[in-house]
Scaffold this motif. Structure first.
Motif, PDB file in Angstrom:
ATOM      1  N   LYS A  11       9.096  -6.563 -14.919  1.00  0.00           N
ATOM      2  CA  LYS A  11      10.489  -6.558 -15.365  1.00  0.00           C
ATOM      3  C   LYS A  11      11.414  -6.089 -14.244  1.00  0.00           C
ATOM      4  CE  LYS A  11      13.404  -4.841 -19.139  1.00  0.00           C
ATOM      5  NZ  LYS A  11      13.441  -3.970 -20.328  1.00  0.00           N
ATOM      6  N   VAL A  12      10.965  -5.086 -13.495  1.00  0.00           N
ATOM      7  CA  VAL A  12      11.766  -4.576 -12.381  1.00  0.00           C
ATOM      8  C   VAL A  12      11.937  -5.655 -11.306  1.00  0.00           C
ATOM      9  CG1 VAL A  12      11.821  -2.908 -10.491  1.00  0.00           C
ATOM     10  CG2 VAL A  12      11.168  -2.160 -12.780  1.00  0.00           C
ATOM     11  N   LEU A  13      10.846  -6.343 -10.954  1.00  0.00           N
ATOM     12  CA  LEU A  13      10.926  -7.384  -9.927  1.00  0.00           C
ATOM     13  C   LEU A  13      11.795  -8.555 -10.377  1.00  0.00           C
ATOM     14  CD1 LEU A  13       7.372  -7.672  -8.317  1.00  0.00           C
ATOM     15  CD2 LEU A  13       9.366  -6.412  -7.533  1.00  0.00           C
ATOM     16  N   LYS A  14      11.668  -8.925 -11.644  1.00  0.00           N
ATOM     17  CA  LYS A  14      12.473 -10.034 -12.151  1.00  0.00           C
ATOM     18  C   LYS A  14      13.954  -9.679 -12.108  1.00  0.00           C
ATOM     19  CE  LYS A  14      10.672 -12.202 -15.547  1.00  0.00           C
ATOM     20  NZ  LYS A  14      10.176 -12.570 -16.899  1.00  0.00           N
ATOM     21  N   GLY A  15      14.287  -8.426 -12.467  1.00  0.00           N
ATOM     22  CA  GLY A  15      15.674  -7.986 -12.409  1.00  0.00           C
ATOM     23  C   GLY A  15      16.207  -7.940 -10.989  1.00  0.00           C
ATOM     24  N   LEU A  16      15.362  -7.475 -10.066  1.00  0.00           N
ATOM     25  CA  LEU A  16      15.746  -7.422  -8.650  1.00  0.00           C
ATOM     26  C   LEU A  16      16.035  -8.820  -8.122  1.00  0.00           C
ATOM     27  CD1 LEU A  16      15.982  -5.813  -5.952  1.00  0.00           C
ATOM     28  CD2 LEU A  16      13.521  -6.218  -5.649  1.00  0.00           C
ATOM     29  N   ARG A  17      15.167  -9.751  -8.474  1.00  0.00           N
ATOM     30  CA  ARG A  17      15.334 -11.122  -8.002  1.00  0.00           C
ATOM     31  C   ARG A  17      16.601 -11.755  -8.584  1.00  0.00           C
ATOM     32  NH1 ARG A  17      13.261 -15.996  -9.405  1.00  0.00           N
ATOM     33  NH2 ARG A  17      11.994 -15.187 -11.129  1.00  0.00           N
ATOM     34  N   ALA A  18      16.884 -11.448  -9.854  1.00  0.00           N
ATOM     35  CA  ALA A  18      18.088 -12.001 -10.483  1.00  0.00           C
ATOM     36  C   ALA A  18      19.352 -11.444  -9.846  1.00  0.00           C
ATOM     37  CB  ALA A  18      18.071 -11.688 -11.979  1.00  0.00           C
ATOM     38  N   ARG A  19      19.357 -10.154  -9.506  1.00  0.00           N
ATOM     39  CA  ARG A  19      20.549  -9.544  -8.919  1.00  0.00           C
ATOM     40  C   ARG A  19      20.860 -10.130  -7.548  1.00  0.00           C
ATOM     41  NH1 ARG A  19      18.160  -5.111 -11.072  1.00  0.00           N
ATOM     42  NH2 ARG A  19      17.360  -4.363  -9.070  1.00  0.00           N
ATOM     43  N   SER A  31       9.089 -10.723   1.259  1.00  0.00           N
ATOM     44  CA  SER A  31       8.134  -9.635   1.041  1.00  0.00           C
ATOM     45  C   SER A  31       6.772  -9.873   1.663  1.00  0.00           C
ATOM     46  CB  SER A  31       7.948  -9.405  -0.462  1.00  0.00           C
ATOM     47  OG  SER A  31       7.343 -10.543  -1.069  1.00  0.00           O
ATOM     48  N   GLY A  32       6.445 -11.155   1.946  1.00  0.00           N
ATOM     49  CA  GLY A  32       5.126 -11.466   2.486  1.00  0.00           C
ATOM     50  C   GLY A  32       4.042 -11.494   1.430  1.00  0.00           C
ATOM     51  N   ILE A  33       4.435 -11.511   0.151  1.00  0.00           N
ATOM     52  CA  ILE A  33       3.485 -11.562  -0.957  1.00  0.00           C
ATOM     53  C   ILE A  33       3.516 -12.969  -1.557  1.00  0.00           C
ATOM     54  CG2 ILE A  33       2.944 -10.647  -3.257  1.00  0.00           C
ATOM     55  CD1 ILE A  33       4.101  -7.985  -2.296  1.00  0.00           C
ATOM     56  N   PRO A  34       2.359 -13.598  -1.800  1.00  0.00           N
ATOM     57  CA  PRO A  34       2.322 -14.984  -2.264  1.00  0.00           C
ATOM     58  C   PRO A  34       3.124 -15.217  -3.546  1.00  0.00           C
ATOM     59  CG  PRO A  34       0.134 -14.256  -1.614  1.00  0.00           C
ATOM     60  CD  PRO A  34       1.002 -13.043  -1.595  1.00  0.00           C
ATOM     61  N   VAL A  35       3.679 -16.434  -3.653  1.00  0.00           N
ATOM     62  CA  VAL A  35       4.457 -16.810  -4.834  1.00  0.00           C
ATOM     63  C   VAL A  35       3.625 -16.654  -6.106  1.00  0.00           C
ATOM     64  CG1 VAL A  35       5.564 -18.754  -6.022  1.00  0.00           C
ATOM     65  CG2 VAL A  35       5.972 -18.395  -3.585  1.00  0.00           C
ATOM     66  N   SER A  36       2.368 -17.098  -6.060  1.00  0.00           N
ATOM     67  CA  SER A  36       1.519 -17.025  -7.253  1.00  0.00           C
ATOM     68  C   SER A  36       1.316 -15.588  -7.718  1.00  0.00           C
ATOM     69  CB  SER A  36       0.165 -17.672  -6.974  1.00  0.00           C
ATOM     70  OG  SER A  36      -0.491 -17.019  -5.893  1.00  0.00           O
ATOM     71  N   ASP A  51      -0.857  -0.285  -1.499  1.00  0.00           N
ATOM     72  CA  ASP A  51      -0.465  -0.813  -0.191  1.00  0.00           C
ATOM     73  C   ASP A  51       0.477  -2.005  -0.327  1.00  0.00           C
ATOM     74  OD1 ASP A  51      -2.664  -2.150  -1.284  1.00  0.00           O
ATOM     75  OD2 ASP A  51      -3.298  -2.936   0.648  1.00  0.00           O
ATOM     76  N   LYS A  52       0.284  -2.837  -1.372  1.00  0.00           N
ATOM     77  CA  LYS A  52       1.183  -3.962  -1.593  1.00  0.00           C
ATOM     78  C   LYS A  52       2.564  -3.482  -2.056  1.00  0.00           C
ATOM     79  CE  LYS A  52      -1.733  -7.248  -0.609  1.00  0.00           C
ATOM     80  NZ  LYS A  52      -1.566  -8.051   0.612  1.00  0.00           N
ATOM     81  N   LEU A  53       2.593  -2.437  -2.880  1.00  0.00           N
ATOM     82  CA  LEU A  53       3.875  -1.867  -3.301  1.00  0.00           C
ATOM     83  C   LEU A  53       4.619  -1.303  -2.095  1.00  0.00           C
ATOM     84  CD1 LEU A  53       2.943  -0.024  -6.610  1.00  0.00           C
ATOM     85  CD2 LEU A  53       4.543  -1.925  -6.365  1.00  0.00           C
ATOM     86  N   LEU A  54       3.885  -0.659  -1.198  1.00  0.00           N
ATOM     87  CA  LEU A  54       4.493  -0.100   0.009  1.00  0.00           C
ATOM     88  C   LEU A  54       5.070  -1.229   0.861  1.00  0.00           C
ATOM     89  CD1 LEU A  54       4.922   2.548   1.614  1.00  0.00           C
ATOM     90  CD2 LEU A  54       2.771   2.044   2.779  1.00  0.00           C
ATOM     91  N   GLN A  58       9.098  -1.689   1.666  1.00  0.00           N
ATOM     92  CA  GLN A  58       9.555  -1.649   3.059  1.00  0.00           C
ATOM     93  C   GLN A  58      10.277  -2.933   3.446  1.00  0.00           C
ATOM     94  OE1 GLN A  58       5.874  -0.769   5.108  1.00  0.00           O
ATOM     95  NE2 GLN A  58       6.259   1.437   5.098  1.00  0.00           N
ATOM     96  N   ARG A  59       9.731  -4.066   3.057  1.00  0.00           N
ATOM     97  CA  ARG A  59      10.327  -5.341   3.468  1.00  0.00           C
ATOM     98  C   ARG A  59      11.602  -5.676   2.694  1.00  0.00           C
ATOM     99  NH1 ARG A  59       5.652  -9.685   5.161  1.00  0.00           N
ATOM    100  NH2 ARG A  59       4.378  -8.251   6.383  1.00  0.00           N
ATOM    101  N   LEU A  60      11.728  -5.124   1.473  1.00  0.00           N
ATOM    102  CA  LEU A  60      12.938  -5.385   0.699  1.00  0.00           C
ATOM    103  C   LEU A  60      13.948  -4.246   0.809  1.00  0.00           C
ATOM    104  CD1 LEU A  60      11.491  -6.996  -2.568  1.00  0.00           C
ATOM    105  CD2 LEU A  60      12.292  -8.112  -0.474  1.00  0.00           C
ATOM    106  N   GLY A  61      13.608  -3.210   1.602  1.00  0.00           N
ATOM    107  CA  GLY A  61      14.541  -2.107   1.818  1.00  0.00           C
ATOM    108  C   GLY A  61      14.739  -1.231   0.601  1.00  0.00           C
ATOM    109  N   LEU A  62      13.650  -1.005  -0.165  1.00  0.00           N
ATOM    110  CA  LEU A  62      13.729  -0.187  -1.375  1.00  0.00           C
ATOM    111  C   LEU A  62      12.932   1.092  -1.192  1.00  0.00           C
ATOM    112  CD1 LEU A  62      12.883  -2.980  -3.971  1.00  0.00           C
ATOM    113  CD2 LEU A  62      15.164  -2.104  -3.454  1.00  0.00           C
ATOM    114  N   ARG A  63      13.257   2.092  -2.009  1.00  0.00           N
ATOM    115  CA  ARG A  63      12.375   3.241  -2.139  1.00  0.00           C
ATOM    116  C   ARG A  63      11.246   2.817  -3.059  1.00  0.00           C
ATOM    117  NH1 ARG A  63      16.145   7.988  -4.205  1.00  0.00           N
ATOM    118  NH2 ARG A  63      16.376   6.444  -5.840  1.00  0.00           N
ATOM    119  N   ILE A  64      10.025   3.268  -2.787  1.00  0.00           N
ATOM    120  CA  ILE A  64       8.903   2.841  -3.621  1.00  0.00           C
ATOM    121  C   ILE A  64       9.081   3.305  -5.064  1.00  0.00           C
ATOM    122  CG2 ILE A  64       7.400   4.837  -3.208  1.00  0.00           C
ATOM    123  CD1 ILE A  64       5.091   2.771  -2.952  1.00  0.00           C
TER     124      ILE A  64
END
Length: 230
Positions: A11-19, A31-36, A51-54, A58-64
């Motif tokens: 839900k957090v990622l979907k909201g981030l992407r929508a904003r 982010s370097g993380i696959p679409v799937s 490690d993926k959350l980190l 980092q790549r999206l400029g967010l605090r973890i």
């Protein structure tokens, strides 16, 4: 009274992407993380290892810590009545050679206290490594076993079950199991006026965080296990 819906990583990622008006492919490229993988996370069929959350933060400029709750769309009023029920099955779990950390109540934003159930395995300061430091203060209460507390400016002290210690977290410190004890469980409460306290604590695991298979963890909207060295 109806229970409020707990935010999930999806839900957090979907909201981030929508904003940001990003497509899944655009978020993947950033982010370097696959679409799937991102698609499965957004549908709560998969979560990400530490490690993926980190990498994502980092790549999206967010605090973890921002990945554990939806950011508010506008300034929030002063909080006067909020609560969160802590349980191990909903905790953010990070496994290291020395400790198993269970970060409780991860859905609350802007916490000035971070409660953590920790299982301690390190038996010597040499095994533990360099003393750790982070902003704020902390309280440690021994639930099971016995621990030995090492600090930068004091002699070591042994605490038995039911005993506790309160320290300045900026002072170098380490918790190890006491002699004749294989493992100990403690409740720790870290506190700071800095709203990024959760991020500061989680970043302590960053140097060697990885997953054994390099992939993702089962669904649940939270970190299950990651490897790190402290």
């Amino acid at each position: 009274m109806a229970k409020s819906e707990q935010p999930t990583l999806g839900k957090v990622l979907k909201g981030l992407r929508a904003r940001h008006d990003w497509t899944l492919r655009e978020m993947s490229e950033r982010s370097g993380i696959p679409v799937s993988t991102l698609s499965k996370v957004e549908h709560d069929r998969l979560t990400l290892t530490y490690d993926k959350l980190l990498q994502l933060s980092q790549r999206l400029g967010l605090r973890i810590s921002d990945l554990f709750a939806e950011p508010a769309g506008q300034a929030e009023p002063p909080v006067t009545a909020r609560r969160s029920i802590g349980s191990l099955d909903r905790a953010v779990q990070v496994t290291t050679p020395n400790y198993d950390y269970h970060y409780l109540c991860p859905e609350l934003r802007r916490k000035r206290m971070v409660p953590i159930i920790t299982i301690i395995r390190a038996k010597t300061v040499e095994q533990f490594g360099e003393l750790v430091r982070h902003p704020g203060e902390e309280y440690i209460h021994v639930l099971e076993g016995r621990i030995e507390v090492h600090t930068e400016f004091y002699d070591p002290v042994v605490l038995d079950k039911g005993e506790s210690i309160y320290i300045d977290s900026n002072m170098g410190h380490a918790y190890i199991v006491a002699e004749s004890c294989d493992e100990a469980t403690v409740l720790g409460v870290c506190s700071s006026a800095d709203e990024s306290l959760m991020n500061s604590l989680m970043s302590l695991h960053a140097p060697a965080a990885s997953n054994e298979d390099g992939g993702e963890a089962p669904s649940g909207g939270r970190v299950r296990k990651a490897r790190a060295t402290i």
